[in-house]
Design an enzyme around this catalytic site. Sequence first.
Site, PDB file in Angstrom:
ATOM      1  NE  ARG A 126      31.496 -51.137  15.846  1.00 43.48           N
ATOM      2  CZ  ARG A 126      30.915 -50.146  16.359  1.00 43.48           C
ATOM      3  NH1 ARG A 126      30.305 -50.479  17.063  1.00 43.48           N
ATOM      4  NH2 ARG A 126      30.410 -49.022  15.752  1.00 43.48           N
ATOM      5  CB  THR A 401      25.454 -49.427  24.085  1.00 43.98           C
ATOM      6  OG1 THR A 401      25.003 -50.008  23.354  1.00 43.98           O
ATOM      7  CG2 THR A 401      27.354 -50.217  24.689  1.00 43.98           C
ATOM      8  CB  THR A 419      26.310 -51.946  21.430  1.00 39.31           C
ATOM      9  OG1 THR A 419      25.847 -51.419  21.408  1.00 39.31           O
ATOM     10  CG2 THR A 419      27.068 -52.046  19.481  1.00 39.31           C
ATOM     11  CG  ASN A 421      23.666 -48.891  16.712  1.00 36.52           C
ATOM     12  OD1 ASN A 421      24.467 -48.102  17.052  1.00 36.52           O
ATOM     13  ND2 ASN A 421      23.585 -48.893  15.153  1.00 36.52           N
ATOM     14  CG  ASP A 443      27.189 -47.320  14.865  1.00 39.06           C
ATOM     15  OD1 ASP A 443      27.134 -46.300  15.144  1.00 39.06           O
ATOM     16  OD2 ASP A 443      27.917 -48.477  15.945  1.00 39.06           O
ATOM     17  CB  SER A 467      32.525 -48.325  18.377  1.00 36.45           C
ATOM     18  OG  SER A 467      32.187 -48.302  19.924  1.00 36.45           O
ATOM     19  N   GLY A 488      25.061 -45.536  25.928  1.00 35.66           N
ATOM     20  CA  GLY A 488      24.656 -44.250  25.468  1.00 35.66           C
ATOM     21  C   GLY A 488      25.420 -43.687  24.079  1.00 35.66           C
ATOM     22  N   GLY A 489      25.525 -44.148  23.142  1.00 35.84           N
ATOM     23  CA  GLY A 489      26.476 -43.985  22.184  1.00 35.84           C
ATOM     24  C   GLY A 489      27.377 -42.475  22.363  1.00 35.84           C
TER      25      GLY A 489
HETATM   26  O1  DON Z   1      29.526 -47.956  18.797  1.00 37.76           O
HETATM   27  C1  DON Z   1      28.862 -47.410  19.177  1.00 37.76           C
HETATM   28  O2  DON Z   1      29.102 -46.264  19.191  1.00 37.76           O
HETATM   29  C2  DON Z   1      27.317 -47.120  19.147  1.00 37.76           C
HETATM   30  N1  DON Z   1      26.747 -48.232  18.101  1.00 37.76           N
HETATM   31  C3  DON Z   1      26.546 -47.518  20.794  1.00 37.76           C
HETATM   32  C4  DON Z   1      24.913 -47.582  20.679  1.00 37.76           C
HETATM   33  C5  DON Z   1      25.003 -47.560  22.291  1.00 37.76           C
HETATM   34  O3  DON Z   1      25.779 -46.939  23.415  1.00 37.76           O
HETATM   35  C6  DON Z   1      23.882 -46.837  22.043  1.00 37.76           C
HETATM   36  N2  DON Z   1      23.802 -46.920  23.650  1.00 37.76           N
HETATM   37  N3  DON Z   1      23.061 -46.082  24.834  1.00 37.76           N
END
Ligand code: DON
Length: 587
Positions: A126, A401, A419, A421, A443, A467, A488-489
């Site tokens: 990370r 991501t 990612t 981000n 984040d 994350s 997918g965040g």
């Molecule tokens: O680390 C995280 O949770 C976010 N930066 C991830 C962002 C993400 O998955 C966007 N995409 N689909």
Amino acid sequence: MSVPTYDALRAPFARALASARVACRTRRVLASAWLAAFVVNVAAPLPAAAKTPTPKPALDASALAAPDRYSADTAQQIFAAGGNAVDAAVAMAFTLAVTRPDAGNLGGGGFMTLLVDGKPYFLDYRERAPQQATRDMYLDDKGNVVPGMSIVGHRAVAVPGTVDGMWQAQRRFGKLKWNQVLAPAIHYATDGFQVDPRLQQRRDAAAKNFSGKTNFDAYFANLKAGATLRQPELAQTLGRIASDGGREFYEGRTAGMIVAQMYGHGLITNRDLSQYKAVWREPLAADWHGYRVITAPPPSSGGIGLIQMLKMRADLQPAFEGLALNSAPYIQLIAQIEDRVFADRQRYIGDPDAAPVSVAKLTDDAYLAQRAAEVKVEEAPAAAPVTPGSDGAAAAEKAQTTHFSVIDKWGNAVSNTYTLNGDFGSGVVVDGGGFLLNDAMDDFVIKPTGAADTELNTIGPGRRPISSMTPTLLLKDGKIALAIGTPGGSRILTTIFQVMTNLYDFNLSPTDALAAMRFHHQLLPQKTIYFEPYHPAPEELATQLKALGYTVEQQSFNGDVQMIRVDGTTPEPASDPRGAGVARVIR
Ligand code: DON
């Protein structure tokens, strides 16, 4: 470390692929294409192939699920050259840094969950806040958030972790030489690849945000559907990393380019880079349905959330009995479980190196049974059981991501999510280096209120933001049974949960488990259920959910799962039909 030159790194591929030609006709075709790309200026002696003796195969075949065809081809070539799952994974990550510049990266970070020789591992690469970062760095004099500052441009950038992560993983567990796993990425950067229309769509959307604020257009204006995109500066960066090792990015010429790019605009210094090290952590582990779940620990919130969801769902089995998958009462129960997961996430999870996280308590059977008992079958969702903070809970979905899963025939497995981000990260490209930098600073909690819910994830020098990335493995009797993950965040954990429950509670095939309708819900906005264009909510379902007190919303994206189930000794890879992924068994 003594390393051959970039030109020399082509040699091992030439020999490995030449022997692959003998193996079978299909492989011969692929190998010829590969050789055409690689066999030039071969000059140096071959490096030895194997670092460790090769055990007997445990599975019928190797397999991969990749988010694009180029990374799938890369993994296939690495296997043909005698590499293992870790070699393939590292090669895929570098390839995606070229062919998926929106998400694959050198300038971002991520997590890797591994099973090697029967032992689980977790690698945290990370991003970290620069040493000069401060708690209020995105607030103006009046304490208001400066719009966009944590998302676009130099100050949004955290210290990247991907290259050290790949370096550490491959050095510890790979069988091939480091430069061999970089070779496919260098090929795609040098000779180019054909741009997928979806990649151009994402570029067009991102370019609007970056317009006039970053150098994005200078590098990516020519990213057009169907055209060949060549990235000569990126090829040189990859070549330096291939010949000098992963620390080149942090201490060599590339580091100098990053610091020069930051000068006068951003915070990252030579010291931030030279101090960056990916961290091997104990993965989270939990028993579920006769499997051992191996997943992401903090600073990911995803592993804790996934275990919480799986266990609460199992505790509530009597309530789920007879409910059809994705029926309104089914969604109502899951949504109430999700309220509790996201409330805990908001309040209790941060960088474990900055403050301890109560992982044992949050995944404890008795605690989760008590939380599950709060779920009311017959009622509409209650107000938040743990007061959430104001930040981040209703984050918009993003696609930037990416995840891949890979298993080798020896039974080693890698599940990797990484990612930038947001959309193409911060939009800042390192001049001369040709790679994008992340906007992972977003984040963190950007505007702390002082309430407990906002404290653990505040900005501090060297801290990692929490994350949702949740690369996960399932083991059966110590052997790989599933490798899964998705972008997918905050939708990552709810998506993985749904696919796992589709597979193991509803006994759907891997393909059907991925194709099934998905929904997303989290604590905020309260009582809101999101669906997606791939499989919108049927009208009757939407009406029933509204009658239960929910708002029904459409979102543009709900995951791009890449997974491999192993049935006995047979791997069954599957790629999400929502994306451009490729699933392949390799014999
Ligand atoms: O680390 C995280 O949770 C976010 N930066 C991830 C962002 C993400 O998955 C966007 N995409 N689909």
